[in-house]
Design a protein around this motif. Structure first.
Motif, mmCIF file in Angstrom:
data_model
loop_
_atom_site.group_PDB
_atom_site.id
_atom_site.type_symbol
_atom_site.label_atom_id
_atom_site.label_comp_id
_atom_site.label_asym_id
_atom_site.label_seq_id
_atom_site.Cartn_x
_atom_site.Cartn_y
_atom_site.Cartn_z
ATOM 1 N N GLU A 374 2.244 7.651 2.105
ATOM 2 C CA GLU A 374 1.175 6.893 2.056
ATOM 3 C C GLU A 374 0.419 6.944 0.593
ATOM 4 O OE1 GLU A 374 1.344 6.119 4.918
ATOM 5 O OE2 GLU A 374 1.295 7.555 6.321
ATOM 6 N N THR A 375 0.211 8.043 -0.218
ATOM 7 C CA THR A 375 -0.562 7.996 -1.642
ATOM 8 C C THR A 375 -0.093 9.002 -2.447
ATOM 9 O OG1 THR A 375 -2.886 8.110 -2.331
ATOM 10 C CG2 THR A 375 -2.322 9.161 -0.229
ATOM 11 N N SER A 377 -2.572 10.499 -4.002
ATOM 12 C CA SER A 377 -3.916 10.894 -4.098
ATOM 13 C C SER A 377 -4.072 12.034 -3.132
ATOM 14 C CB SER A 377 -4.774 9.942 -4.349
ATOM 15 O OG SER A 377 -6.334 10.463 -4.258
ATOM 16 N N VAL A 380 -7.573 10.606 -1.421
ATOM 17 C CA VAL A 380 -7.319 10.028 -0.329
ATOM 18 C C VAL A 380 -6.540 10.418 0.919
ATOM 19 C CG1 VAL A 380 -6.223 7.600 0.307
ATOM 20 C CG2 VAL A 380 -7.324 7.776 -2.027
ATOM 21 N N TRP A 439 3.723 3.583 2.273
ATOM 22 C CA TRP A 439 2.607 3.659 1.287
ATOM 23 C C TRP A 439 1.428 2.842 1.705
ATOM 24 C CZ3 TRP A 439 3.687 6.961 -3.268
ATOM 25 C CH2 TRP A 439 4.935 7.332 -3.409
ATOM 26 N N VAL A 441 -1.945 1.101 0.284
ATOM 27 C CA VAL A 441 -3.013 0.692 -1.068
ATOM 28 C C VAL A 441 -4.217 0.354 -0.392
ATOM 29 C CG1 VAL A 441 -3.256 -0.781 -2.657
ATOM 30 C CG2 VAL A 441 -1.106 -0.046 -2.156
ATOM 31 N N HIS A 443 -6.866 2.169 0.681
ATOM 32 C CA HIS A 443 -7.335 3.044 1.777
ATOM 33 C C HIS A 443 -8.841 3.546 1.372
ATOM 34 C CE1 HIS A 443 -8.182 6.366 4.636
ATOM 35 N NE2 HIS A 443 -7.412 5.670 5.644
ATOM 36 N N SER A 446 -10.152 5.288 -2.132
ATOM 37 C CA SER A 446 -9.338 5.011 -3.218
ATOM 38 C C SER A 446 -10.170 4.179 -4.134
ATOM 39 C CB SER A 446 -7.953 3.959 -2.597
ATOM 40 O OG SER A 446 -7.169 3.956 -3.562
ATOM 41 N N GLU A 450 -7.129 6.233 -8.344
ATOM 42 C CA GLU A 450 -6.449 6.967 -7.438
ATOM 43 C C GLU A 450 -5.119 6.423 -7.106
ATOM 44 O OE1 GLU A 450 -7.218 9.924 -6.228
ATOM 45 O OE2 GLU A 450 -9.088 9.726 -7.901
ATOM 46 N N GLU A 451 -5.239 4.921 -7.361
ATOM 47 C CA GLU A 451 -3.964 4.313 -6.896
ATOM 48 C C GLU A 451 -2.674 4.299 -8.142
ATOM 49 O OE1 GLU A 451 -3.030 2.754 -4.266
ATOM 50 O OE2 GLU A 451 -4.732 2.701 -3.329
ATOM 51 N N SER A 454 -0.549 7.073 -7.140
ATOM 52 C CA SER A 454 0.253 6.541 -6.294
ATOM 53 C C SER A 454 1.475 6.002 -7.034
ATOM 54 C CB SER A 454 0.063 5.645 -5.103
ATOM 55 O OG SER A 454 -1.047 6.177 -4.225
#
Length: 565
Positions: A374-375, A377, A380, A439, A441, A443, A446, A450-451, A454
């Motif tokens: 998912e991420t 972060s 997140v 993943w 992007v 959310h 975020s 934070e992205e 990822s």
């Protein structure tokens, strides 16, 4: 086009072409012609029909047919090997053609009830178009029923203080009479019993319906036992002339869900928790119930394989959640592998990955395993409510082995939840399965910063060869789906309501992320920034895997049928 009925049938259930009524991404004709398996496998609506058709002592049996519109609206040619190659002539109006076909079948079979499946949000626009068109072709008293995830969570309760919720369906769509909420087998059977007996439907659990000028939301129906539902009855399908059931099945993505729901998560972005009550539907209480359920799984798998399907998408959210079911499934797959050559895709959670289960999957023929990273972060992840423990990190030898393999101390470099995801990827590769990763992007919680985490994690997985050109990386943009917790998060400001423009993999964000202050809302992650972050992830995948990305979802998950991200 369809078999003529000597008398009217009890119900016609329509499975719409979900790529119709889409206004973003690649043209439908390109998607159809480029795909080896362009159609969805209509498991849900077939299961509802099969349950109603099954002859069981003490239960009425109904004549219910299923109309998958995909093969009716597309053209095909038969190849020299006997397979069908599907295509759409340029400029085909899919919605108009789907409406004509559905109206013709309704006229021939004169059903007492017409149901339209909305298996996920992508199908909602065409489902609403079909309902509006069919209303004029149905006799008075023939109800139009919708069911599926997205339509189950509209708020059609009586307005409070005279103010409607702003997210209703029946109040805005007068052509729709009834919504079957959540799982449909038991609710639909009871509804059909009452309609065919000309009895009032008031009090039917699990439906929302009209009562004069009022909208009545009946209480939810308690969940039924999957062991009481038969194997899929493919004889219910209405197909074009010269298209056999095996022809059709070989043209689908062969996706199956046996165990419904997720026993581990209440993820904010997912409809599983509100749909299934955050519980797995393995509701059998004894070995006999489990045996009956597994026998149903075996029959469905065997039918698909006997029809020539050679790739199965097993979309149980956590395939190894229940040890008894997992072992029973693996034995079924091993038995079938003695007669058929096939591969299986499956899913599990990061914190359910372990070497023993992976080796069991490998021996059973599961060759591709998806996990939801998912991420990168932790902020997140917390907002997502993934509720990940870190059981893999308790195995110090494993952490040391992964760090040695990566040439980097993963626990020192990454937070615990992220280090665990890296360990899970390592184990999948160690056990010689192909790896698939999800993943999300954009959310809630975020931001560009934070992205970037990822992106860094994805780059690390590529650099350390934990993701290779053979693996799958599916990047999607956050969609605030009906019923999900995230839909109502204060950070979410919906900017695009037209679901023809929605699509996780289309590259188009539909909401901004905002922060409410005394001075009003402040945008902290704009749609444009979300799209830029998405395309940065896509470009990284393209650079490493040398693959062109998917630009429109056809499945709820892209999978190997399309050239995935």
């Amino acid at each position: 086009m369809t078999p003529k009925a000597s008398s009217r049938i009890d119900a016609l259930l329509i499975f719409p072409p979900i790529y119709a009524e889409r206004a973003s991404g690649r043209l439908a004709e390109e998607l159809i012609s480029d795909a080896q398996h362009p159609f969805e496998h209509p498991q849900g609506v077939l299961s509802i029909a099969s349950h109603a058709r099954e002859p069981v002592a003490g239960k009425p049996t109904f004549d219910v047919r299923v109309l998958p519109l995909d093969p009716h609206v597309c053209c095909y040619r038969r190849e020299t090997d006997g397979s069908l190659r599907w295509y759409l002539p340029e400029g085909t109006d899919l919605a108009a053609k789907a409406c004509r076909v559905a109206a013709d079948v309704v006229g021939q079979l004169r059903p007492r009830l017409v149901g339209i499946s909305v298996p996920y949000y992508l199908a909602e626009p065409i489902a609403l178009t079909l309902a509006k068109h069919l209303r004029g072709h149905l006799g008075k008293g023939v109800p139009i029923v919708l069911g599926g995830q997205e339509v189950s969570f509209y708020d059609d309760r009586e307005p409070r203080d005279g103010k409607p919720s702003g997210n209703s369906l029946l109040r805005e769509r007068l052509e729709i009479d009834i919504i079957v909420r959540k799982e449909g087998e038991f609710t639909f059977l009871r509804l059909l019993e009452r309609i065919c007996a000309n009895e009032p439907i008031d009090g039917t659990l699990g439906i929302t319906h009209r009562q004069g000028h009022r909208i009545v939301v009946e209480p939810d129906r308690p969940r039924g036992n999957l062991a009481d539902i038969p194997a899929l009855d493919y004889s219910a399908l209405l197909l074009p002339p010269d298209v056999t059931v095996p022809d059709f099945l070989r043209s689908t993505n062969a996706s199956l869900v046996f165990v419904r729901g997720c026993a581990h998560g209440r993820c904010a972005f997912c409809t599983s928790a509100p749909w299934f009550g955050a519980l797995s539907t393995l509701s059998h209480s004894d070995e006999h119930g489990l045996a009956r359920f597994l026998d149903t799984c075996r029959k469905t798998l065997r039918y698909l394989l006997e029809s020539g399907v050679r790739e199965i998408q097993l979309l149980d959210e956590t395939v190894n959640s229940s040890p008894d079911y997992f072992e029973g499934l693996c034995r079924i797959l091993e038995d079938l592998r003695q007669q058929f050559s096939f591969s299986v895709l499956a899913e599990t959670r990061v914190d359910r990955v372990n070497e023993a289960d992976l080796r069991r999957m490998k021996s059973a023929g599961i060759s591709l395993l998806y996990i939801g990273i998912e991420t990168g972060s932790t902020k997140v992840l917390t907002c997502m409510n993934k509720r990940l423990g870190t059981p893999l990190l308790s195995h110090r030898d494993l952490v040391s082995e992964v760090s040695t393999f990566c040439g980097d101390d993963v626990l020192a470099r990454f937070p615990a939840e992220i280090a665990q995801a890296i360990c899970a990827c390592y184990l999948v590769k160690k056990c010689r399965l192909r790896l698939g990763t999800f993943w999300i992007v954009g959310h809630p919680e975020s931001s560009p910063a934070e992205e970037a985490k990822s992106l860094a994690l994805l780059r690390f997985l590529f650099d350390k060869e934990l993701l290779s050109t053979d693996d799958m990386v599916e990047v999607g943009i956050f969609m605030p789906l009906n019923g999900t917790a995230a839909r109502n998060f204060p950070q979410v400001r919906l900017a695009v309501c037209d679901k023809r423009l929605w699509g996780r993999m289309s590259g188009h964000a539909v909401c901004d992320l905002v922060d409410s202050t005394d001075d009003g809302e402040k945008v902290v992650f704009s749609r444009q920034e979300i799209e830029e972050a998405f395309h940065a992830m896509v470009e990284l995948v393209r650079t490493h895997q040398k693959k062109e990305p998917v630009t429109v979802e056809i499945s709820p998950i892209g999978r190997s049928r399309w050239q995935p991200l």
